[in-house]
Design an enzyme around this catalytic site. Structure first.
Site, PDB file in Angstrom:
ATOM      1  N   SER A  39       0.825  -1.212   0.000  1.00 24.71           N
ATOM      2  CA  SER A  39       0.000   0.000   0.000  1.00 24.71           C
ATOM      3  C   SER A  39       0.857   1.260   0.000  1.00 24.71           C
ATOM      4  O   SER A  39       0.375   2.348  -0.328  1.00 24.71           O
ATOM      5  CB  SER A  39      -0.945   0.006   1.198  1.00 24.71           C
ATOM      6  OG  SER A  39      -0.223  -0.009   2.411  1.00 24.71           O
ATOM      7  N   CYS A  40       2.133   1.136   0.350  1.00 22.50           N
ATOM      8  CA  CYS A  40       3.052   2.270   0.262  1.00 22.50           C
ATOM      9  C   CYS A  40       3.216   2.666  -1.207  1.00 22.50           C
ATOM     10  O   CYS A  40       2.886   1.907  -2.109  1.00 22.50           O
ATOM     11  CB  CYS A  40       4.420   1.891   0.829  1.00 22.50           C
ATOM     12  SG  CYS A  40       4.446   1.528   2.583  1.00 22.50           S
ATOM     13  N   VAL A  41       3.757   3.858  -1.427  1.00 20.42           N
ATOM     14  CA  VAL A  41       3.980   4.337  -2.794  1.00 20.42           C
ATOM     15  C   VAL A  41       5.436   4.760  -2.943  1.00 20.42           C
ATOM     16  O   VAL A  41       6.015   5.360  -2.042  1.00 20.42           O
ATOM     17  CB  VAL A  41       3.033   5.512  -3.139  1.00 20.42           C
ATOM     18  CG1 VAL A  41       3.417   6.185  -4.450  1.00 20.42           C
ATOM     19  CG2 VAL A  41       1.586   5.026  -3.202  1.00 20.42           C
ATOM     20  N   PHE A  76       7.179   6.279   0.601  1.00 19.14           N
ATOM     21  CA  PHE A  76       6.380   6.801   1.702  1.00 19.14           C
ATOM     22  C   PHE A  76       5.284   5.824   2.105  1.00 19.14           C
ATOM     23  O   PHE A  76       4.832   5.010   1.331  1.00 19.14           O
ATOM     24  CB  PHE A  76       5.852   8.213   1.420  1.00 19.14           C
ATOM     25  CG  PHE A  76       4.793   8.320   0.366  1.00 19.14           C
ATOM     26  CD1 PHE A  76       3.458   8.097   0.672  1.00 19.14           C
ATOM     27  CD2 PHE A  76       5.134   8.680  -0.923  1.00 19.14           C
ATOM     28  CE1 PHE A  76       2.476   8.212  -0.299  1.00 19.14           C
ATOM     29  CE2 PHE A  76       4.154   8.797  -1.899  1.00 19.14           C
ATOM     30  CZ  PHE A  76       2.824   8.560  -1.585  1.00 19.14           C
ATOM     31  N   GLY A 121       0.719   1.651  -4.067  1.00 21.26           N
ATOM     32  CA  GLY A 121      -0.623   2.048  -3.701  1.00 21.26           C
ATOM     33  C   GLY A 121      -1.652   0.943  -3.858  1.00 21.26           C
ATOM     34  O   GLY A 121      -2.817   1.197  -4.164  1.00 21.26           O
TER      35      GLY A 121
END
Length: 160
Positions: A30-32, A49, A92
């Protein structure tokens, strides 16, 4: 797929480098990851992030709203020129969608929306993107070419 070794960009951090370096992230969910690249100087950086908005944490790199501008400023300090900088974005994902009631407001989707908003506000064009889905990815950003190599178990290899 790119197989060179590089610098690992861990969650909640960023790195800036120049050729022949490769910046890598393993297991992006889910981080980008946002890769910023000065197309004329072959200078770039990548941030990994975790969340869209900083609640006041001093570790700005963990968040899109404070980390992406920080990365851009550090890239400019390293002699990058804003008018030559473009962005590529990866990650994401909505991990484990069966367990999420409101997928549109999942962390992954919120991270992507916030990154797009920030890059637009900074005047940085997104020239490549591989976001969303329900699977993890690994990323390698080759500074020599500006190419971002993406590997996932679900969709195989991709270059943006």
């Amino acid at each position: 797929m790119l197989r060179e070794k590089g610098l690992l960009v861990e969650a909640g951090s960023f790195k800036i480098a120049c050729p022949p370096m490769v910046l890598t992230i393993n297991g992006l969910g889910s981080c980008v990851a946002v890769a910023l690249y000065d197309v004329k100087k072959n200078l770039g950086g990548m941030i990994h992030f975790i969340l869209p908005e900083n609640p006041g944490d001093k570790k700005k790199e963990k968040y899109a709203d404070s980390g992406i501008p920080l990365l851009l400023n550090k890239l400019i300090e390293a002699k990058g020129e804003k008018e030559n900088i473009v962005a590529k974005m990866v990650g994401g994902a909505v991990m484990f969608p069966k367990f999420i009631e409101d997928a549109e407001n999942s962390i992954g989707k919120r991270n992507v929306r916030k990154a797009r908003e920030i890059l637009e506000n900074l005047g940085i064009k997104i020239v490549g993107e591989d976001t969303g889905g329900d699977y993890g990815r690994s990323v390698s950003f080759e500074l020599r070419s500006g190419k971002v190599f993406i590997s996932s178990y679900k969709n195989g290899d991709k270059v943006i």
